[in-house]
Design a protein around this motif. Structure first.
Motif: not given
Length: 533
Positions: A326-332, A334-340
């Motif tokens: 819940d706390k840190h998922w937003s970090v992933l 932000t990655d342009p490759t993983l975002r979708d």
């Protein structure tokens, strides 16, 4: 089953199941039965009948089951070569089902193993082929089939409505049991009330079928205890699911209220709080029964299934892991490759942890029995033969240590350079450790390491080298004399075999983690958990 043919059984099931689901008599579950009987009118001269096929899985002759499977696969649009492969695999599984009883091996010459993944669909197709012959004018067509109103079957359990007197029903059932397919049915009938699966069907005065929940008199309170080690979400969901099931089956509000009281009492006996049970009750009470009988929305189901999942064995830190997501998922994201592909936080799915049964009960003793004539003669440890070329790089040892030298472990078995299915320990003068595995003789794997070290001089890019030759090129001038190897654990299989390579990979993974041999502390470059999935 846990056998060597598990993967083949699942492959066969993938192609047999769609054919079984197209059978006219097939019912998927209780909800499907409720949909089918909804609106049926039972007249005064009709009987409710349930039948059970005795020992279905054991009764199917191989040639009959294969004939039925071939018929339905040929009726599909399956590629002919693929169809023949499926049938060949099915025949192999049926004719090579060995089992052990009192240390003796037996071959099952008729029927199929109940634990096989393809067994339900295989049995369904066999009965479907028999039903086709009975009801659609085949060679064994029954003369009284026109007196049947609805024939619904869940594997070996049958429900139908008979239009006619009891004597004619008895003659009809006698005719069904007089067949060449080795099928024997037991049956029961009643004019007003009968039980099928977990449903009680009652005929009202106007002829409509009224449904209620059915529970066998011998049933015990087997609801999962609230103190069991399961995710809190699972414990909250069980009362909701059970009460929604009651709401779906019970045709009237009064019968639902009665079943809800009984369910609530059983839940409280298993440690559930009144608040948890009440939450489930209110959820079920305010849900319309018709909404529970509607077919599931496949679009929503596919969206749910395509959502990313985090799968792990449940443990006491499950809630802590959820908070980290819940706390840190937003970090992933932000990655342009993983975002979708990682737009939403994954669903957390828990596997069941080992219970006392898993720890104490095993189908077979895994370790091979020790020869009493050699007892005490074979010492534990690693013992190179001293005669082969690989023994130049092998060390006789009874122990091994972690990368930081703080922990020492004993080798619990007798391992030699010719032992197969071994987890081995490799090091050098730098005292960096590499943990590897081999299903072949250990000396063969060691000679491969030596050849790779010597050939490392010719490789231009260090990134193309495996961990051991890469280290020896950087720090030992590609001199294999500094390599020291010994086996630390050999893998056993039970009397019935099993996936030895998977178990070997799991033990390698365990020792890499326990000994802390991942780079830079050791020479292992990755830790793969795929063998546990």
């Amino acid at each position: 089953m846990g056998g060597l043919c598990d993967a083949a059984c699942k492959f066969i099931e993938f192609y047999l199941k769609p054919q079984a689901e197209t059978l006219p008599s097939h019912v998927r579950d209780t909800t499907d039965v409720l949909r089918r009987v909804d609106g049926l009118i039972v007249e005064e001269d009709m009987l409710l009948v349930t039948a059970d096929v005795e020992q279905l899985y054991m009764s199917i002759r191989h040639e009959d089951g294969l004939r039925a499977s071939r018929f339905y696969l040929e009726s599909s649009n399956l590629d002919p070569d693929l169809r023949e492969l499926v049938l060949e695999l099915l025949e192999f599984i049926l004719t090579h089902n060995f089992f052990v009883f009192k240390d003796r091996f037996f071959l099952q010459r008729q029927g199929t193993a109940m634990g096989a993944a393809c067994a339900p669909s295989y049995a369904n197709l066999f009965l479907g082929f028999w039903e086709r012959d009975i009801f659609q004018g085949g060679a064994h067509s029954a003369p009284s089939v026109h007196q049947i109103l609805g024939w619904y079957r869940y594997i070996d359990d049958v429900l139908f409505i008979w239009h006619g007197p009891v004597l004619e029903l008895q003659e009809f059932m006698l005719g069904l049991n007089n067949n060449g397919s080795n099928i024997k049915l037991t049956y029961t009938y009643h004019q007003k009330e009968i039980s099928f699966l977990d449903i009680t069907l009652r005929v009202q005065e106007n002829g409509e079928i009224y449904t209620d929940m059915y529970r066998k008199e011998t049933s015990v309170n087997a609801l999962l205890h609230f103190s069991s080690s399961h995710p809190p979400s699972t414990m909250r969901a069980i009362p909701i699911g059970q009460l929604l099931r009651a709401r779906r089956i019970c045709a009237s509000d009064s019968s639902f209220e009665r079943q809800a009281v009984e369910l609530g009492e059983r839940f409280r006996q298993r440690g559930y709080s009144r608040r948890t049970v009440k939450r489930g009750y209110l959820r079920a009470k305010h849900t319309r029964r018709n909404d529970l009988l509607v077919e599931r929305d496949k679009t929503k189901a596919m969206a749910w299934e395509n959502q990313p999942r985090f799968i792990s064995t449940f443990n006491h830190r499950w809630e802590e892991m959820r908070q980290i997501f819940d706390k840190h998922w937003s970090v992933l994201t932000t990655d342009p490759t993983l975002r979708d592909c990682l737009s939403t936080r994954p669903l957390m799915t828990a596997r069941r942890s080992n219970n006392i049964k898993d720890l104490l009960v095993h189908s077979h003793y895994v370790a091979k029995p020790q020869d009493p004539f050699r007892a005490g003669k074979q010492k534990s440890g690693f013992f190179p033969c001293g005669d082969c070329l690989a023994c130049r790089n092998m060390v006789r040892s009874s122990t091994f240590t972690s990368s930081d030298g703080t922990r020492e472990f004993k080798i619990k078995e007798h391992i030699t350079c010719s032992t197969t299915f071994v987890v081995y320990y490799a090091t050098c003068t730098c005292k960096l450790i590499y943990i590897g595995l081999t299903s072949r003789e250990l000396r063969v794997r060691v000679r491969e390491h030596v050849r790779d070290i010597k050939a490392a001089k010719e490789v231009e890019a260090l990134e193309d080298l495996k961990p051991i030759p890469k280290h020896f090129r950087k720090h030992h001038n590609c001199n294999p004399r500094d390599l020291r190897v010994w086996g630390i654990e050999k893998i056993h299989t039970g009397i019935r075999g099993g996936d030895t390579k998977q178990k070997l990979a799991q033990r390698e993974c365990r020792w890499i983690a326990v000994l802390h041999t991942l780079a830079p502390a050791g020479l292992n470059e990755q830790l793969s958990f795929s063998s546990f999935l």
